[in-house]
Design a protein around this motif. Structure first.
Motif, PDB file in Angstrom:
ATOM      1  N   VAL A   1       1.036  10.242  10.006  1.00  0.00           N
ATOM      2  CA  VAL A   1       0.385   9.194  10.781  1.00  0.00           C
ATOM      3  C   VAL A   1       0.568   9.461  12.278  1.00  0.00           C
ATOM      4  CG1 VAL A   1       2.396   7.663  10.745  1.00  0.00           C
ATOM      5  CG2 VAL A   1       0.114   6.710  11.082  1.00  0.00           C
ATOM      6  N   SER A   2      -0.501   9.346  13.029  1.00  0.00           N
ATOM      7  CA  SER A   2      -0.449   9.598  14.467  1.00  0.00           C
ATOM      8  C   SER A   2      -0.130   8.312  15.211  1.00  0.00           C
ATOM      9  CB  SER A   2      -1.791  10.147  14.956  1.00  0.00           C
ATOM     10  OG  SER A   2      -2.807   9.168  14.819  1.00  0.00           O
ATOM     11  N   ALA A   3       0.340   8.466  16.436  1.00  0.00           N
ATOM     12  CA  ALA A   3       0.664   7.305  17.257  1.00  0.00           C
ATOM     13  C   ALA A   3      -0.578   6.460  17.519  1.00  0.00           C
ATOM     14  CB  ALA A   3       1.297   7.752  18.568  1.00  0.00           C
ATOM     15  N   SER A   4      -1.732   7.122  17.689  1.00  0.00           N
ATOM     16  CA  SER A   4      -2.962   6.376  17.971  1.00  0.00           C
ATOM     17  C   SER A   4      -3.370   5.506  16.784  1.00  0.00           C
ATOM     18  CB  SER A   4      -4.092   7.335  18.346  1.00  0.00           C
ATOM     19  OG  SER A   4      -4.376   8.223  17.276  1.00  0.00           O
TER      20      SER A   4
ATOM     21  N   PRO B   1      -6.597   9.726   1.309  1.00  0.00           N
ATOM     22  CA  PRO B   1      -6.795  10.060   2.726  1.00  0.00           C
ATOM     23  C   PRO B   1      -7.376   8.917   3.540  1.00  0.00           C
ATOM     24  CG  PRO B   1      -8.485  11.104   1.357  1.00  0.00           C
ATOM     25  CD  PRO B   1      -7.479  10.521   0.425  1.00  0.00           C
ATOM     26  N   GLU B   2      -7.903   7.890   2.873  1.00  0.00           N
ATOM     27  CA  GLU B   2      -8.466   6.742   3.588  1.00  0.00           C
ATOM     28  C   GLU B   2      -7.415   5.675   3.874  1.00  0.00           C
ATOM     29  OE1 GLU B   2     -11.548   6.711   4.771  1.00  0.00           O
ATOM     30  OE2 GLU B   2     -11.619   8.769   4.000  1.00  0.00           O
ATOM     31  N   TRP B   3      -6.151   6.077   3.917  1.00  0.00           N
ATOM     32  CA  TRP B   3      -5.064   5.114   4.137  1.00  0.00           C
ATOM     33  C   TRP B   3      -5.308   4.188   5.330  1.00  0.00           C
ATOM     34  CZ3 TRP B   3      -1.730   5.168   8.456  1.00  0.00           C
ATOM     35  CH2 TRP B   3      -0.683   4.233   8.407  1.00  0.00           C
ATOM     36  N   PRO B   4      -5.662   4.691   6.524  1.00  0.00           N
ATOM     37  CA  PRO B   4      -5.862   3.769   7.654  1.00  0.00           C
ATOM     38  C   PRO B   4      -6.969   2.750   7.390  1.00  0.00           C
ATOM     39  CG  PRO B   4      -5.730   6.045   8.425  1.00  0.00           C
ATOM     40  CD  PRO B   4      -5.887   6.097   6.933  1.00  0.00           C
ATOM     41  N   THR B   5      -8.042   3.183   6.717  1.00  0.00           N
ATOM     42  CA  THR B   5      -9.152   2.283   6.424  1.00  0.00           C
ATOM     43  C   THR B   5      -8.734   1.190   5.449  1.00  0.00           C
ATOM     44  OG1 THR B   5     -10.730   4.081   6.774  1.00  0.00           O
ATOM     45  CG2 THR B   5     -11.527   2.164   5.563  1.00  0.00           C
ATOM     46  N   VAL B   6      -7.967   1.575   4.424  1.00  0.00           N
ATOM     47  CA  VAL B   6      -7.493   0.604   3.431  1.00  0.00           C
ATOM     48  C   VAL B   6      -6.576  -0.421   4.092  1.00  0.00           C
ATOM     49  CG1 VAL B   6      -6.073   0.318   1.363  1.00  0.00           C
ATOM     50  CG2 VAL B   6      -7.743   2.189   1.484  1.00  0.00           C
ATOM     51  N   VAL B   7      -5.614   0.054   4.892  1.00  0.00           N
ATOM     52  CA  VAL B   7      -4.682  -0.862   5.551  1.00  0.00           C
ATOM     53  C   VAL B   7      -5.431  -1.784   6.501  1.00  0.00           C
ATOM     54  CG1 VAL B   7      -2.698  -1.024   7.104  1.00  0.00           C
ATOM     55  CG2 VAL B   7      -2.734   0.707   5.299  1.00  0.00           C
ATOM     56  N   ALA B   8      -6.377  -1.236   7.262  1.00  0.00           N
ATOM     57  CA  ALA B   8      -7.151  -2.055   8.201  1.00  0.00           C
ATOM     58  C   ALA B   8      -7.943  -3.133   7.470  1.00  0.00           C
ATOM     59  CB  ALA B   8      -8.083  -1.175   9.026  1.00  0.00           C
TER      60      ALA B   8
ATOM     61  N   VAL C   1       0.838  -1.195   0.000  1.00  0.00           N
ATOM     62  CA  VAL C   1       0.000   0.000   0.000  1.00  0.00           C
ATOM     63  C   VAL C   1       0.874   1.247   0.000  1.00  0.00           C
ATOM     64  CG1 VAL C   1      -1.795   1.271   1.243  1.00  0.00           C
ATOM     65  CG2 VAL C   1      -1.754  -1.240   1.331  1.00  0.00           C
ATOM     66  N   GLY C   2       0.562   2.192  -0.899  1.00  0.00           N
ATOM     67  CA  GLY C   2       1.217   3.490  -0.873  1.00  0.00           C
ATOM     68  C   GLY C   2       2.625   3.530  -1.406  1.00  0.00           C
ATOM     69  N   VAL C   3       2.991   2.558  -2.245  1.00  0.00           N
ATOM     70  CA  VAL C   3       4.328   2.539  -2.855  1.00  0.00           C
ATOM     71  C   VAL C   3       4.133   2.509  -4.372  1.00  0.00           C
ATOM     72  CG1 VAL C   3       6.601   1.449  -2.895  1.00  0.00           C
ATOM     73  CG2 VAL C   3       5.152   1.216  -0.873  1.00  0.00           C
TER      74      VAL C   3
ATOM     75  N   VAL D   1      -4.291  -4.965  -8.946  1.00  0.00           N
ATOM     76  CA  VAL D   1      -3.991  -3.598  -8.542  1.00  0.00           C
ATOM     77  C   VAL D   1      -5.272  -2.992  -8.000  1.00  0.00           C
ATOM     78  CG1 VAL D   1      -3.161  -1.340  -9.264  1.00  0.00           C
ATOM     79  CG2 VAL D   1      -2.224  -3.395 -10.325  1.00  0.00           C
ATOM     80  N   VAL D   2      -5.217  -2.474  -6.798  1.00  0.00           N
ATOM     81  CA  VAL D   2      -6.391  -1.900  -6.162  1.00  0.00           C
ATOM     82  C   VAL D   2      -6.209  -0.401  -6.092  1.00  0.00           C
ATOM     83  CG1 VAL D   2      -7.867  -1.912  -4.134  1.00  0.00           C
ATOM     84  CG2 VAL D   2      -6.650  -3.987  -4.799  1.00  0.00           C
ATOM     85  N   GLY D   3      -7.112   0.358  -6.683  1.00  0.00           N
ATOM     86  CA  GLY D   3      -7.019   1.812  -6.674  1.00  0.00           C
ATOM     87  C   GLY D   3      -7.802   2.396  -5.518  1.00  0.00           C
ATOM     88  N   SER D   4      -7.565   3.695  -5.267  1.00  0.00           N
ATOM     89  CA  SER D   4      -8.305   4.365  -4.206  1.00  0.00           C
ATOM     90  C   SER D   4      -9.734   4.631  -4.668  1.00  0.00           C
ATOM     91  CB  SER D   4      -7.631   5.693  -3.842  1.00  0.00           C
ATOM     92  OG  SER D   4      -7.526   6.516  -4.978  1.00  0.00           O
ATOM     93  N   ALA D   5     -10.616   4.792  -3.683  1.00  0.00           N
ATOM     94  CA  ALA D   5     -12.034   5.001  -4.006  1.00  0.00           C
ATOM     95  C   ALA D   5     -12.244   6.352  -4.650  1.00  0.00           C
ATOM     96  CB  ALA D   5     -12.855   4.902  -2.737  1.00  0.00           C
TER      97      ALA D   5
END
Length: 243
Positions: A137-140, A113-120, A85-87, A239-243
């Motif tokens: 990216v935040s620590a939380s 911007p939905e990076w956390p959702t995609v990774v999850a 993801v993201g490379v 290959v999965v693209g962003s929404a």
């Protein structure tokens, strides 16, 4: 090399469902890595639920991308699904050459911007998830994703700075091989890879290994290990693209 473009969250869900099928490798708690790399990891492989960070270092000179490829190859060959993801510069051709099965590889070049959702979402159904670490990216968020990987039994591989990883790998030195006297082509690099972490990985380790590997791969480790990187395997690329 055949390939298909899958775009949007619905398509991502469709990909995660087949990836969530029973692991052909038997659901083993430790996914295999190339023999050259086993000495860097406390379980001599990628333990499910762990976070193994790869420090990006200086762009174009760090060897981090080659190290990521090497980490994925054996698990992919054994039947595991992998995602990156993201490379956007991740090379499918290089992945196939090192032995990654492209029919079980998902690429999300720009998660937006939905990076956390995609990774999850990928953690929920994919065995190994590599993700470039956004600067913001935040620590939380990082802690939530690491906790999700522990719960789901996925291996999270952040590519970049990631505090709190179980193990952090970094290419600290490298020497290229392949150029002769004014002619030739850069083919591979002997690199020194360091490992540091916590718990069983608290003691720093360092090995020398060829990246990318081939049938002539040799390792100069501390302590000594050895092995060859296997032959390549080609397949279909998702290959999965962003929404």
């Amino acid at each position: 090399m055949a390939g298909r473009m899958v775009v949007g969250s619905a398509a991502l869900a469709d990909l995660v469902r087949p990836a969530s099928a029973p692991d052909p490798a038997g659901g083993h708690r430790v996914l295999p890595v190339a023999p050259e790399l086993t000495g860097l990891l406390p379980n001599r492989g990628l333990r499910r639920g762990s976070t193994i960070a790869v420090s990006a270092g200086q762009p174009r000179r760090s060897g981090g991308t080659s190290l990521v490829l090497a980490l994925l190859a054996e698990a992919s060959r054994a039947g595991s699904w992998c995602a990156v993801v993201g490379v956007p510069t991740f090379g499918a051709g290089a992945a196939a050459e090192i032995g990654i099965a492209l029919d079980r590889l998902a690429l999300v070049p720009d998660p937006g911007p939905e990076w956390p959702t995609v990774v999850a979402a990928l953690i929920d159904g994919v065995d190994v998830v590599v993700t470039a670490v956004p600067q913001t990216v935040s620590a939380s968020v990082a802690n939530r994703l690491a906790a999700r990987a522990r719960q789901r039994g996925s291996v999270l591989v952040p590519y970049g700075r990631w505090d709190g990883a179980d193990v952090t790998l970094q290419v600290v030195r490298g020497v290229w091989e392949g150029l002769g006297s004014g002619r030739g082509r850069l083919r591979r690099r002997e690199v020194t890879v360091s490992a540091r972490g916590r718990g069983a990985a608290a003691r720093p380790k360092e090995i020398k290994v060829w990246l990318p590997g081939d049938g002539l791969t040799r390792v100069i480790p501390r302590p000594a290990t050895g092995g060859d990187v296997g032959r390549s395997r080609r397949g279909a690329l998702t290959v999965v693209g962003s929404a």
